[in-house]
Design an enzyme around this catalytic site. Structure first.
Site, PDB file in Angstrom:
ATOM      1  N   ASP A  80       0.871  -1.159   0.000  1.00 56.50           N
ATOM      2  CA  ASP A  80       0.000   0.000   0.000  1.00 56.50           C
ATOM      3  C   ASP A  80       0.921   1.227   0.000  1.00 56.50           C
ATOM      4  O   ASP A  80       2.137   1.098   0.184  1.00 56.50           O
ATOM      5  CB  ASP A  80      -0.889  -0.043   1.251  1.00 56.50           C
ATOM      6  CG  ASP A  80      -1.833   1.138   1.348  1.00 56.50           C
ATOM      7  OD1 ASP A  80      -2.262   1.649   0.306  1.00 56.50           O
ATOM      8  OD2 ASP A  80      -2.123   1.562   2.484  1.00 56.50           O
ATOM      9  N   ASP A  82      -0.174   4.919   1.408  1.00 59.28           N
ATOM     10  CA  ASP A  82      -0.374   5.810   2.549  1.00 59.28           C
ATOM     11  C   ASP A  82      -0.161   5.083   3.874  1.00 59.28           C
ATOM     12  O   ASP A  82      -0.767   4.045   4.133  1.00 59.28           O
ATOM     13  CB  ASP A  82      -1.789   6.395   2.520  1.00 59.28           C
ATOM     14  CG  ASP A  82      -2.002   7.289   1.314  1.00 59.28           C
ATOM     15  OD1 ASP A  82      -1.292   8.298   1.196  1.00 59.28           O
ATOM     16  OD2 ASP A  82      -2.866   6.963   0.473  1.00 59.28           O
TER      17      ASP A  82
END
Length: 509
Positions: A80, A82
């Site tokens: 991922d 963030d």
């Protein structure tokens, strides 16, 4: 004379009751100790505590195993973006809070005085639940028990007596928390705020609730929650633009990030990125962290994936993002090429076009549900959680005063266990005194993590609801992705053998 007779009668009454206790078969096998003797037991236990060495410090850069994981079996690393690759400074919480607050006034027509409400850092923690019906923010443990002392209406703590009156129990039914999955996900009465973007959202919810209550303004808790959620959500595009233009102000520098990706590539590992954020935002952050050529590290890059739908939906086409036109093409995607930016799609498409299946894939994210749950339950991927708060949690665990409190709490609890079945007046008196001290120690330990809600990972004695889900869906967890540089690419993470209640004495006598 009258007073003396009363004292004599009272003493005779107490002696009579004690003689009954002593003669009762139930108590014949129990050691009956005087008040002074209980004081002596306490002093002896405390002396033992003082003679013990404090535990070693926990490694700040450690990677911790909830399930055994052999990295030598992993061929593909997924990430991922963030709070996994890009970790944000506290400035981002201020920015999101202010944008959401202003949106409530300008878009949803809330009272203009709300614009005067300021963000206070470190007030809320991740993993709390918001009761949509009752308008309360609270912390649950892994058994769905409310941690008393952590229930708030706005910024005002709710007394324990009122909490028990509202819920009629310390344990909340699972359907109330998670909803009836056979009916609809919206049947749940509570929402867990499980990612770091929700921290400023929770505080905005709390400050507006407090404003309404103090000004005697009637409101509907669910409407307020939905409005705050929409205000924060609609602010993300503005946040993306501001952070993209000022990456140094909002993204924490990590000089090891490029080296981390270089080591994986040199070990012939495949890398992919799946994020909900837009490309222009990711590009600026990754350029800051890894350099202009960051895309060379990744075999597949997918932006605006709309997780968790990316992991749950069966048919949603993968599209190509045209960087120059800032739009998406209509071409059919039949193969995945390095350097091309893709948009939306599903994990099924990703797996079919790459052949990346099962335990050969290790995916890292920060959200136990939208990042980790489905890939491990439905697709058999291995998973790693990046929990930024772990830095603060470990700093607290390594605090000398905290260690002393934690160790004495264990020994005091053990002492209470030893005498609780004596069932004499003296033992009851000692238990009441020690129980009060135990509660005071637990409150100190809670507040050192966070004054309002305590630790992200545990309540007074149980793991939190957040911990329960984290350990269920993550094979390993750590505070930042580059902590893996301290381990070889063939390292095996072994979980500590968990001691079950019935095993404790056989391990630790």
């Amino acid at each position: 004379m009258y007073v003396m007779n009363l004292k004599r009668i009272s003493n005779l009454f107490l002696q009579n009751i004690r003689s009954r206790f002593d003669k009762s078969p139930r108590f014949l096998s129990t050691t009956v100790l005087s008040t002074n003797k209980y004081d002596e037991l306490y002093k002896e236990r405390y002396a033992t505590f003082q003679s013990k060495k404090l535990p070693k410090n926990v490694n700040m850069h450690g990677v911790f195993a909830a399930n055994e994981l052999d990295l030598d079996e992993v061929n593909v690393y997924g990430f991922d973006y963030d709070y996994t690759i890009a970790c944000y400074k506290k400035n981002l919480n201020y920015l999101l809070y202010n944008l959401g607050r202003d949106s409530l006034v300008e878009r949803f027509k809330y009272p203009k005085e709300i614009k005067d409400l300021e963000y206070v850092p470190n007030y809320t923690i991740r993993g709390l639940h918001y009761d949509i019906e009752k308008g309360l923010l609270l912390k649950l443990d892994s058994f769905l028990q409310i941690q008393l002392g952590t229930v708030y209406r706005g910024l005002t703590p709710v007394p324990d007596e009122e909490v028990l009156r509202i819920y009629r129990n310390r344990i909340i039914p699972v359907k109330y928390v998670e909803g009836d999955k056979q009916i609809h996900s919206n049947s749940r009465k509570m929402v867990q705020l499980a990612d770091l973007f929700s921290v400023p959202e929770m505080y905005l919810l709390s400050t507006v609730t407090e404003f309404f209550n103090r000004n005697h303004i009637d409101y509907h808790p669910e409407i307020l929650f939905r409005d705050v959620q929409n205000a924060i959500g609609s602010s993300h595009p503005v946040m993306h633009r501001i952070v993209g233009d000022h990456v140094r102000e909002y993204i924490k520098e990590n000089s090891n990030m490029r080296r981390f990706f270089e080591r994986l590539v040199s070990a012939n590992k495949k890398l992919f990125l799946v994020t909900n954020s837009p490309f222009h935002f990711v590009n600026k952050g990754m350029t800051y962290l890894c350099g202009d050529d960051w895309r060379e590290f990744f075999d597949v890059i997918i932006v605006q994936a709309r997780k968790p739908k990316f992991f749950t939906e069966q048919s949603r086409p993968l599209r190509i993002y045209d960087e120059k036109l800032n739009s998406h093409t209509w071409d059919r995607v039949t193969k995945l090429e390095k350097g091309v930016i893709y948009y939306e799609g599903t994990v099924k498409t990703l797996q079919n076009l790459t052949g990346w299946y099962g335990h050969k894939v290790l995916y890292f994210g920060d959200h136990p549900y939208s990042d980790l749950a489905d890939v491990t339950l439905e697709h058999g991927w291995r998973t790693g959680a990046i929990i930024n708060e772990l830095t603060h949690e470990i700093e607290t665990l390594n605090n000398e005063e905290f260690k002393k409190n934690a160790n004495w709490l264990q020994m005091l609890t053990s002492l209470m266990e030893d005498i609780q079945d004596h069932e004499t007046f003296e033992s009851e008196e000692a238990l009441q005194k020690w129980s009060k001290e135990r509660d005071e120690i637990r409150m100190k330990m809670k507040k050192i993590f966070n004054s309002q809600f305590g630790s992200v990972f545990r309540t007074y004695h149980n793991p939190t609801y957040f911990s329960r889900r984290l350990f269920r869906f993550a094979d390993i967890y750590t505070s930042q992705i580059t902590n893996l540089l301290h381990y070889s690419v063939k390292h095996t993470f072994y979980p500590r053998r968990g001691v079950m209640p019935h095993e404790y004495l056989s391990y630790f006598m």
